[in-house]
Structures are given as C-alpha cells and as structure tokens.
Design an enzyme around this catalytic site. Structure first.
Site, PDB file in Angstrom:
ATOM      1  N   GLU A 257       0.854  -1.186   0.000  1.00 31.58           N
ATOM      2  CA  GLU A 257       0.000   0.000   0.000  1.00 31.58           C
ATOM      3  C   GLU A 257       0.892   1.239   0.000  1.00 31.58           C
ATOM      4  O   GLU A 257       2.052   1.180   0.422  1.00 31.58           O
ATOM      5  CB  GLU A 257      -0.877   0.052   1.262  1.00 31.58           C
ATOM      6  CG  GLU A 257      -1.751  -1.156   1.499  1.00 31.58           C
ATOM      7  CD  GLU A 257      -2.332  -1.163   2.907  1.00 31.58           C
ATOM      8  OE1 GLU A 257      -2.098  -0.187   3.655  1.00 31.58           O
ATOM      9  OE2 GLU A 257      -2.999  -2.141   3.263  1.00 31.58           O
ATOM     10  N   LYS A 259       2.253   4.572   1.626  1.00 27.31           N
ATOM     11  CA  LYS A 259       2.372   5.101   2.985  1.00 27.31           C
ATOM     12  C   LYS A 259       2.014   6.577   2.932  1.00 27.31           C
ATOM     13  O   LYS A 259       2.738   7.385   2.362  1.00 27.31           O
ATOM     14  CB  LYS A 259       3.776   4.924   3.557  1.00 27.31           C
ATOM     15  CG  LYS A 259       3.835   5.345   5.014  1.00 27.31           C
ATOM     16  CD  LYS A 259       5.194   5.210   5.616  1.00 27.31           C
ATOM     17  CE  LYS A 259       5.103   5.436   7.125  1.00 27.31           C
ATOM     18  NZ  LYS A 259       4.391   6.677   7.486  1.00 27.31           N
ATOM     19  N   ARG A 264      -2.425   9.251  11.542  1.00 24.86           N
ATOM     20  CA  ARG A 264      -2.970   7.927  11.835  1.00 24.86           C
ATOM     21  C   ARG A 264      -4.144   8.070  12.808  1.00 24.86           C
ATOM     22  O   ARG A 264      -4.077   8.816  13.786  1.00 24.86           O
ATOM     23  CB  ARG A 264      -1.865   7.061  12.452  1.00 24.86           C
ATOM     24  CG  ARG A 264      -2.259   5.601  12.713  1.00 24.86           C
ATOM     25  CD  ARG A 264      -2.125   4.775  11.485  1.00 24.86           C
ATOM     26  NE  ARG A 264      -2.442   3.378  11.753  1.00 24.86           N
ATOM     27  CZ  ARG A 264      -1.555   2.466  12.176  1.00 24.86           C
ATOM     28  NH1 ARG A 264      -0.292   2.809  12.384  1.00 24.86           N
ATOM     29  NH2 ARG A 264      -1.920   1.208  12.369  1.00 24.86           N
ATOM     30  N   ARG A 283      -3.030   8.389  17.198  1.00 27.49           N
ATOM     31  CA  ARG A 283      -2.079   7.328  17.511  1.00 27.49           C
ATOM     32  C   ARG A 283      -1.664   7.338  18.981  1.00 27.49           C
ATOM     33  O   ARG A 283      -1.383   6.293  19.553  1.00 27.49           O
ATOM     34  CB  ARG A 283      -0.851   7.490  16.613  1.00 27.49           C
ATOM     35  CG  ARG A 283       0.247   6.480  16.860  1.00 27.49           C
ATOM     36  CD  ARG A 283       1.287   6.560  15.768  1.00 27.49           C
ATOM     37  NE  ARG A 283       2.555   6.021  16.199  1.00 27.49           N
ATOM     38  CZ  ARG A 283       3.585   5.836  15.404  1.00 27.49           C
ATOM     39  NH1 ARG A 283       3.493   6.145  14.133  1.00 27.49           N
ATOM     40  NH2 ARG A 283       4.728   5.346  15.849  1.00 27.49           N
ATOM     41  N   GLU A 315      -5.871   6.549   7.977  1.00 25.61           N
ATOM     42  CA  GLU A 315      -5.123   7.807   7.995  1.00 25.61           C
ATOM     43  C   GLU A 315      -6.070   8.959   7.641  1.00 25.61           C
ATOM     44  O   GLU A 315      -6.832   8.880   6.673  1.00 25.61           O
ATOM     45  CB  GLU A 315      -4.008   7.730   6.949  1.00 25.61           C
ATOM     46  CG  GLU A 315      -2.897   8.721   7.157  1.00 25.61           C
ATOM     47  CD  GLU A 315      -1.738   8.147   7.961  1.00 25.61           C
ATOM     48  OE1 GLU A 315      -0.790   8.887   8.209  1.00 25.61           O
ATOM     49  OE2 GLU A 315      -1.802   6.963   8.348  1.00 25.61           O
ATOM     50  N   PHE A 362      -7.441   1.526   5.890  1.00 26.61           N
ATOM     51  CA  PHE A 362      -6.623   0.415   5.397  1.00 26.61           C
ATOM     52  C   PHE A 362      -6.710  -0.832   6.271  1.00 26.61           C
ATOM     53  O   PHE A 362      -6.079  -1.844   5.975  1.00 26.61           O
ATOM     54  CB  PHE A 362      -5.158   0.823   5.203  1.00 26.61           C
ATOM     55  CG  PHE A 362      -4.487   1.498   6.370  1.00 26.61           C
ATOM     56  CD1 PHE A 362      -4.230   0.822   7.542  1.00 26.61           C
ATOM     57  CD2 PHE A 362      -4.091   2.817   6.263  1.00 26.61           C
ATOM     58  CE1 PHE A 362      -3.581   1.432   8.601  1.00 26.61           C
ATOM     59  CE2 PHE A 362      -3.449   3.450   7.310  1.00 26.61           C
ATOM     60  CZ  PHE A 362      -3.193   2.758   8.495  1.00 26.61           C
ATOM     61  N   ARG A 471       5.424  -3.210  17.323  1.00 28.26           N
ATOM     62  CA  ARG A 471       6.192  -2.894  16.121  1.00 28.26           C
ATOM     63  C   ARG A 471       7.019  -4.134  15.796  1.00 28.26           C
ATOM     64  O   ARG A 471       8.158  -4.285  16.232  1.00 28.26           O
ATOM     65  CB  ARG A 471       7.106  -1.677  16.355  1.00 28.26           C
ATOM     66  CG  ARG A 471       7.764  -1.168  15.071  1.00 28.26           C
ATOM     67  CD  ARG A 471       8.794  -0.103  15.381  1.00 28.26           C
ATOM     68  NE  ARG A 471       8.247   1.078  15.982  1.00 28.26           N
ATOM     69  CZ  ARG A 471       7.680   2.078  15.319  1.00 28.26           C
ATOM     70  NH1 ARG A 471       7.575   2.012  14.002  1.00 28.26           N
ATOM     71  NH2 ARG A 471       7.221   3.137  15.946  1.00 28.26           N
ATOM     72  N   LYS A 477       7.877  -0.646   6.502  1.00 32.67           N
ATOM     73  CA  LYS A 477       7.679   0.575   5.704  1.00 32.67           C
ATOM     74  C   LYS A 477       8.986   0.929   5.018  1.00 32.67           C
ATOM     75  O   LYS A 477      10.066   0.831   5.608  1.00 32.67           O
ATOM     76  CB  LYS A 477       7.209   1.728   6.595  1.00 32.67           C
ATOM     77  CG  LYS A 477       8.124   2.034   7.777  1.00 32.67           C
ATOM     78  CD  LYS A 477       7.511   3.079   8.697  1.00 32.67           C
ATOM     79  CE  LYS A 477       8.391   3.322   9.918  1.00 32.67           C
ATOM     80  NZ  LYS A 477       7.781   4.272  10.871  1.00 32.67           N
TER      81      LYS A 477
END
Length: 618
Positions: A257, A259, A264, A283, A315, A362, A471, A477
């Site tokens: 996708e 970025k 966010r 976020r 987003e 997303f 994470r 990314k």
C-alpha cells in the site's frame, strides 16, 4: 483502607529494580496483599491503576486538568521553596515529583495517613472543578497531607508519568499472577473494556471471560518497522517454500500500500447503544473527534439498525477534491497543510474549506459484534472492502455547514429561493492494496507513491494478525531519506528522566545569505535522537563551557559543534529564523571534521524544499 504509602514505597522499589521478573513478582505480591486486606471494594483496582500511572481508567473520559504550571505552583506553596531552588532540583532530576521530594524532605516527618480512596476522591473532584483555583486547592491539600515520598508519586501520577520502569503490560502480568488467572484473559479484558482496575476485580472474581468489547475507547495501533531497501523487504516476506526447480525466487505473500503522510487514526461508529455517536482517536490515544467534525458527521450515517458497529484503522488526510469532474483530479494534500488543522478544538467553515479532510481506511479491527484482530490480514481486508463498498455513498458530509436561518425568517422569505443545498462530499476512501511479488515491483511502487506525493510504501504480511501497540516484522515501511544537512548547534536544553542534568536536546542552524565568518546563522530545527549516552555527556561538558546565555533550562551556545542530520521532509515555518522546519529530524553523526564555514546554507534548504514532490502549492 489501603494507605497510599504502600503504593509509593512499591513504586520507589520498582524504580531501583532492573529485573522484570523481580518487578512482576513484587507487584503481584502487593496486589494480592491489598486484595486480601480489603477483598470488597476497589482498593486493589486503584492500586494497579495508579501503579501503571493512570489517574482514571482509559475508558473513563474524565481528566485531572492539572498541568505542570499548576502542579509547580502547588509544590512551591506547600514546600515554601523559592523558584530558583525548585528549578535547581528539577534540573538535577528532570522530574517534578523527584524535585518535590528534595524540597519536602527537610520538613518534619509526617505520618502516612493518606489512603487510595482519598486520592480517588480528590481526583474525582479535580475532574469536575470549574476553576483552576479549586483544582489548585485540591492539589495543595493532597500534598500537605502527604509524606515527601507520597508527594513524589502523587505528582508523578498526576502528570501521568511514573518513570519507574513499569508498563501496563507488566501490571497485567502481575494481576494474572496475583489472581492465578491466565494472562491472556487479563489482557483481553483490559483491551475489551479499557479498564485495568476492572480487570483486577474480574481476575479475583473469576469473571475475566465475561468481559465484552466496548466501543469508544482507543485500541493500540499496530506499527511498522522500517526497511532500507526493496530487497530487505522481500527477504522479510519471502515464503518459506523452497525455490522451484528453475531457481526462481520464492513467492512474496505480502500486500503493498502507499504510505500516506497524514495523521494515523481510528474511527469508532455504528454502536446500537449510542446511535449516531462517532469517536476518532489519534495514535497517542487522544480523542480528536472535535478537530474533524466533517468526519464525525459522515460516519454518523452508519446506521446501527442495518450496519455493524465498526472500528476502522487508517489515515486522516488533507484532501484536494479537484474540480469534481473526475476522481483523477483528487489527491492528498501535504502534511504541512493538514498540520494547520491538527489540535484545533473548534473548526470553522473557513478551515473546513481551506483544508478539507477524508479518512483513508486500510484495516478493520471490529465488525459483526466482535474484534477481528486475530484474523489474517487478507480476511480483514476482504471484510473491509465489502464494508467500504456498502458505506462509501453514505459516509458523506458538506464542505461547509450552512448557517441556520434566523428565527421567523420564513415569514419574510420569497416564495422561491436560489440557495442550493451544500454538496455532500465522500469522506471514506479505501486505501488501494495489492500483492507484491518482487523487489523490482516494490521499487516501482515506491516511485509511483512518491509521484503521488505520498511518503513511500507499506508492505504487510498477508497472513498477519493485528497486534495492538506492537512494532514487529509483520508490517514494514520503505521510506528513503530526501537528503541530509550539515548544521551547527546554536542552543541546547536539559533533558528529562535519565537525561536529567544533561544537555541532550539540540537546536541547530544553517548559514544565512549574509554569513561571513561567524555571522548570520538561521535555526532550522531541533533534535535529541541519534547520539549515544557517552556523546551526550561529552557534549554537555563542552556546551556548558561554551555557553553564551544561560536561560535556566535552555542555553544558547557558541556555534562550534557540527552535526549531520536526516529528516522526513522540510516545511515552511515561522517557528525558526530560517523560515523552515525539518520534520522528524534525527542526528546521524557528529562532524568534527567540518568547520563552521562548510555547513549547509539556507539556499540548500530551499533547494531541498523545492525538490519535494509533496510540498504545498505556493
């Protein structure tokens, strides 16, 4: 009633303990003891909540509304200390609670009489206090009744930063150990109800399995790890299947996708218990619904009678809707434009039209009455596509709100009106996504994403579950640095926590047009990441020696230390004398080999700014 001193003493012990296992055991023993002493009531619940640094449960919308300025004045009033004495104590520790402990310690010893319930009562009163004076009086009353150690942790708790190396996840593990309950059940109860205290009560009552998901509290966001190249991304996601006989690379089972360079956010909507209610969370888990009223208006059209209650991940983007003739004319606005709206509590029609917004979805976290985090991404994506297709024509709102007509204006209005109703614009969009097969494919997609003014690309394992707050390697990314700049330190300020007493935050500058020798340096940013502890210690000693002006927490210094910094992009900004600001700057290395005369110039900053495909239209 459980004394607050029990919590303060345990917190002090935790701050001095590095072992996670020892911390967990001590917290579990303390929670079990508090519960055993008072099995009825919420003492154990408050104990766990406060130890995790939360004055209220996450699902509780109340706020203490007690910032650093109010708390600082309260410490001065109770301790009788001078402002310079408090500043010196704060500089030693980088923490108001620890500074207060130093100032209050010389006072005669007090008996610990404050209880958890009394702290909870004071916090509840602060949350509804109508004036700052009332809140200040409540804080001062707590501090006057507290021992120095209790005052230390009361202040830390009110600031929401205990700094004892105890995260909520560790408290969850300790709750499970104290109540001999499965830790996953504790975690699910906390995630479903956003209430750590309630999870404690459920754990001891044996009702963890009865916890049910509630909307309108933020879930943790799943995060992506950075990769430096398409090849590294492919290596992460190549299937385990061995290569075919002709030695072709293994298939990559990942979605790709764009970025987006936006904000966010999570959107909660469609709850049958709260028809029309919409909540938008950032976020960092702040409720930002008021800042984006057109999104709240649009998602209020999700009908509980016919639609599911939903939680979207995506987003918020500033959006140019183009001339409306084709979808190709619409595109995302640069973050520098969207940033003008972030943090605004009241959004006028002027802002709605100047910086329109949409929500680019997303991922889907909740649907059909259940959390679907554990489903593979491919299944969540299928559900998301079906839901967006069903809702896209309904999640609309006007560019601007039509002002209400004055009362009785219909008595004088003409029989016909030329006023047209406000045009409804789509506010929900689906982030394009497709499977990728090679490094070349990712490289081409990256170039196309940048051409669309997006930051780069996301690559997500097709079978990945959604892991809140994690994470890991399931999402990565790819973003490439624009360039780097050589800059010089012109100012430094003291850090916090473990960096207290150290000059660890550096303001830096480039050469201006009229630079000659040591003249005209123009600040362009500030950074604190990228240097080692040893380098920070050396820089602190050097910068103290070469201070031009000591303003207490901040010092202007001689321009002698050159740094190489990287950044995401450059924005025009009146905040710095250069007229520019680096977004997300980070220090790559010290450059002792570079003299001041060779650092980068304002012209170079302008050149990089103009090279950005995502710079605002000027």
């Amino acid at each position: 009633m459980t004394p607050f001193a029990v919590l303060a003493e345990l917190a002090e012990e935790m701050a001095a303990t590095s072992s996670r296992l020892k911390k967990r055991a001590a917290i579990a023993a303390a929670i079990a003891a508090v519960h055993a002493a008072a099995p009825v009531g919420d003492n154990a619940a408050l104990f766990a909540l406060y130890l995790a640094g939360e004055p209220f449960a996450e699902s509780d919308p109340r706020k203490l509304n007690a910032g650093g300025a109010l708390l600082t004045k309260a410490v001065l009033a109770v301790s009788g200390a001078t402002g310079p004495a408090l500043t010196a104590a704060y500089r030693r520790h980088g923490d108001l609670g620890a500074a207060a402990f130093d100032l209050l310690a010389p006072q005669p010893d007090k008996f610990a009489t404050l209880t958890l319930a009394e702290v909870a009562e004071a916090f509840a009163a602060m949350a509804v206090a109508r004036t700052t004076a009332i809140r200040a009086a409540l804080v001062e009353d707590l501090l006057r009744r507290a021992t120095p150690l209790e005052a230390k942790y009361l202040l830390k708790l009110m600031l929401g930063d205990m700094r004892i190396g105890v995260k909520q996840s560790l408290v969850e593990e300790a709750i499970a150990a104290a109540a001999t309950a499965p830790v996953e059940q504790v975690r699910h109860a906390v995630m479903f109800e956003a209430d750590l205290g309630s999870a404690v009560q459920r754990a001891f009552a044996g009702t963890l399995a009865e916890a049910r998901m509630r909307l309108f509290h933020p879930l943790g966001f799943m995060l992506a790890s950075p990769v430096d190249s398409p090849e590294e991304a492919v290596a992460r996601f190549a299937a385990d299947a061995s290569p075919t006989s002709n030695q072709q690379p293994a298939t990559v089972l990942a979605f790709l996708e764009d970025k987006y360079d936006g904000m966010r956010a999570q959107i909660h909507c469609g709850d049958s218990e709260h028809p029309g209610r919409v909540a938008i969370y950032s976020r960092n888990r702040e409720d930002i619904t008021e800042s984006f009223p057109e999104l709240a208006e649009a998602f209020a059209h999700v009908d509980p009678a016919t639609d599911d209650a939903l939680i979207f991940d995506g987003e918020i983007l500033g959006w140019d809707f183009g001339d409306g003739s084709t979808t190709d004319s619409a595109h995302a606005l640069p973050f520098a434009v969207l940033g003008q709206r972030i943090g605004r509590k009241r959004v006028s029609n002027e802002w709605r039209t100047h910086v329109p917004v949409i929500f680019m979805a997303f991922d889907l976290l909740y649907a059909g009455g259940e959390l679907i985090l554990n489903l593979p991404l491919r299944e969540r994506r299928n559900r998301l596509e079906a839901i967006v297709e069903r809702l896209i024509d309904r999640t609309v709102s006007p560019l601007e709100l039509v002002a209400p007509e004055p009362a009785q204006s219909h008595l004088f209005a003409p029989t016909t009106s030329n006023q047209q109703p406000a045009t409804a614009l789509p506010r929900l969009m689906l982030s394009p996504s497709r499977l990728v097969e090679s490094a070349e494919d990712i490289d081409l997609a990256y170039a196309a994403a940048r051409a669309r003014s997006n930051e780069g690309v996301m690559i997500k394992a097709a079978d990945s579950a959604y892991q809140p707050g994690r994470r890991g390697l399931a999402w990565v990314k790819l973003k490439r640095e624009l360039a780097t700049l050589d800059v010089v330190i012109t100012g430094a300020e003291f850090g916090h926590g473990k960096r207290a007493g150290l000059l660890s935050d550096y303001t830096f500058a480039v050469r201006g047009p009229d630079f000659t020798g040591t003249g005209e340096l123009l600040n362009v940013g500030k950074a604190y990441s990228g240097v080692t502890d040893a380098e920070i210690a050396e820089l602190t000693d050097f910068l103290k020696t070469h201070t031009l002006e000591d303003q207490g927490h901040f010092r202007t210094v001689e321009p002698l230390i050159v740094l190489e910094v990287a950044f995401n992009n450059i924005m025009r900004s009146p905040r710095h004398s250069s007229g520019f600001a680096l977004r997300f700057p980070r220090i790559l290395r010290l450059r002792p080999d570079k003299p001041l005369a060779e650092i980068d110039t304002l012209d170079r900053v302008e050149e990089i700014y103009q090279s950005q495909v995502d710079k605002p239209v000027e």
